[in-house]
Scaffold this motif. Sequence first.
Motif, short mmCIF file in Angstrom:
data_model
loop_
_atom_site.label_atom_id
_atom_site.label_comp_id
_atom_site.label_asym_id
_atom_site.label_seq_id
_atom_site.Cartn_x
_atom_site.Cartn_y
_atom_site.Cartn_z
N GLY A 146 0.45 -0.96 -0.31
CA GLY A 146 -0.30 0.27 -0.03
C GLY A 146 1.13 1.31 -0.34
O GLY A 146 2.15 1.06 0.52
N PHE A 147 0.43 2.63 -1.01
CA PHE A 147 0.96 3.80 -1.06
C PHE A 147 0.25 4.74 -0.37
O PHE A 147 -1.02 4.58 -0.92
CB PHE A 147 1.84 3.56 -2.37
CG PHE A 147 2.93 2.02 -2.56
CD1 PHE A 147 4.38 2.97 -2.37
CD2 PHE A 147 2.22 1.34 -2.99
CE1 PHE A 147 5.48 2.03 -2.49
CE2 PHE A 147 3.22 0.49 -3.58
CZ PHE A 147 4.35 0.77 -2.98
N LEU A 148 1.02 5.92 0.12
CA LEU A 148 0.25 7.08 -0.51
C LEU A 148 -0.22 7.68 -1.18
O LEU A 148 1.29 7.40 -1.96
CB LEU A 148 0.61 8.43 1.15
CG LEU A 148 -0.12 6.88 2.45
CD1 LEU A 148 -0.04 8.14 3.21
CD2 LEU A 148 -1.30 6.76 2.76
N VAL A 149 0.31 8.80 -1.94
CA VAL A 149 0.04 8.93 -3.38
C VAL A 149 0.32 11.26 -3.17
O VAL A 149 -1.01 11.65 -2.43
CB VAL A 149 -0.96 9.36 -4.09
CG1 VAL A 149 -0.15 10.05 -5.03
CG2 VAL A 149 -1.11 7.73 -4.78
N PRO A 150 1.99 11.18 -2.64
CA PRO A 150 1.67 12.43 -2.64
C PRO A 150 1.35 14.17 -3.29
O PRO A 150 0.49 13.15 -5.19
CB PRO A 150 3.36 12.83 -2.49
CG PRO A 150 3.84 11.55 -2.50
CD PRO A 150 2.57 10.54 -2.89
N ILE A 151 0.93 14.95 -4.21
CA ILE A 151 0.69 16.02 -5.01
C ILE A 151 0.86 15.19 -6.27
O ILE A 151 0.27 15.95 -7.38
CB ILE A 151 0.46 16.75 -4.51
CG1 ILE A 151 -0.52 18.00 -5.37
CG2 ILE A 151 1.99 17.98 -4.37
CD1 ILE A 151 -1.63 19.46 -5.12
N THR A 152 2.50 14.99 -6.31
CA THR A 152 2.99 15.65 -7.39
C THR A 152 3.15 14.27 -8.37
O THR A 152 3.22 14.45 -9.18
CB THR A 152 4.21 16.83 -7.34
OG1 THR A 152 5.13 15.26 -5.88
CG2 THR A 152 4.67 17.50 -6.82
N ALA A 153 3.06 13.49 -7.70
CA ALA A 153 2.63 12.03 -8.30
C ALA A 153 2.19 11.88 -9.53
O ALA A 153 1.24 11.99 -9.94
CB ALA A 153 2.17 10.65 -7.30
N GLN A 154 2.80 10.95 -10.50
CA GLN A 154 2.12 10.82 -11.81
C GLN A 154 1.29 9.57 -12.31
O GLN A 154 1.44 9.20 -11.01
CB GLN A 154 3.18 10.45 -12.59
CG GLN A 154 4.45 11.10 -13.10
CD GLN A 154 5.73 10.89 -13.86
OE1 GLN A 154 5.48 10.24 -15.40
NE2 GLN A 154 7.22 10.83 -13.34
N LYS A 155 0.60 9.58 -12.94
CA LYS A 155 -0.40 8.75 -13.02
C LYS A 155 -0.19 7.71 -14.58
O LYS A 155 -0.09 8.53 -15.64
CB LYS A 155 -2.15 9.14 -12.53
CG LYS A 155 -2.46 7.96 -12.97
CD LYS A 155 -3.92 8.63 -12.14
CE LYS A 155 -4.80 6.56 -12.00
NZ LYS A 155 -5.79 6.72 -11.16
#
Length: 242
Positions: A99-108
């Motif tokens: 499991g991961f938390l997604v910071p604001i700048t992460a790509q998709k």
Amino acid sequence: NNKSFNTYGKKFIVTIGIDKYIQWSPLNNAVNDSISVLNKFKESFNFEGYNVSDGQVTKDRIEKIIKNDLPLQTGLNDLLVISFHGHGHTARVSKQPRGFLVPITAQKPPLLHELICISELITWLNYISCRHVLLLFDCCFSGFSAIRSDMKVNRRTSVMIQQTCRVAINAGTHRQKVLDGGWGKHSVFTGSLLNAECLTKREVTITELYNEIASKVTQIAEQTPTMGRLPGDMGGELYIGL
């Protein structure tokens, strides 16, 4: 410092919320949820602390808060709460789901180094001396932090508060998507936390709080909150109201 204590030296909370993702779909309630949790804990339970939202929520900032700032702001007999509201992500690492938390700048789709691995974040807690730590994850796939164990709630407060207690409560299991709304302007998870009736009792335990949140959320949504004890936990109980 081994002297016994029956109340906390200080109660400190950091809440984190992201609505305005750059590449991920925007959320509507995460920032409001994070600010509402902060205000509730300050006004009702005498916490001090702060909120970090949207553009401030980078991976570096979260790591700095946990490894540098919080160790200076908290001590052994303090209660620390960290609450995250935003996107979560799951990915297979060496064939195991993580499991991961997604910071604001992460790509998709994201590159894994851009994300905050929940199991890694839990190891960052080693930098913090607080005997009692509570993590709240209101995001998808957050159930990876739950290491299930039997909860014993029948021991007296004065004994339990002196045992190390490090716990995570997750909005859903690691396979579930969790709702961004569903409770007015809050997510179902945050709405049930803010309105938990058991919080009117001063000596309410974290186990009682979890049980009430889980029962409310499962009635409203297709998600099942989970609670897990984290490494270093010694079976203690955590008391938000003390």
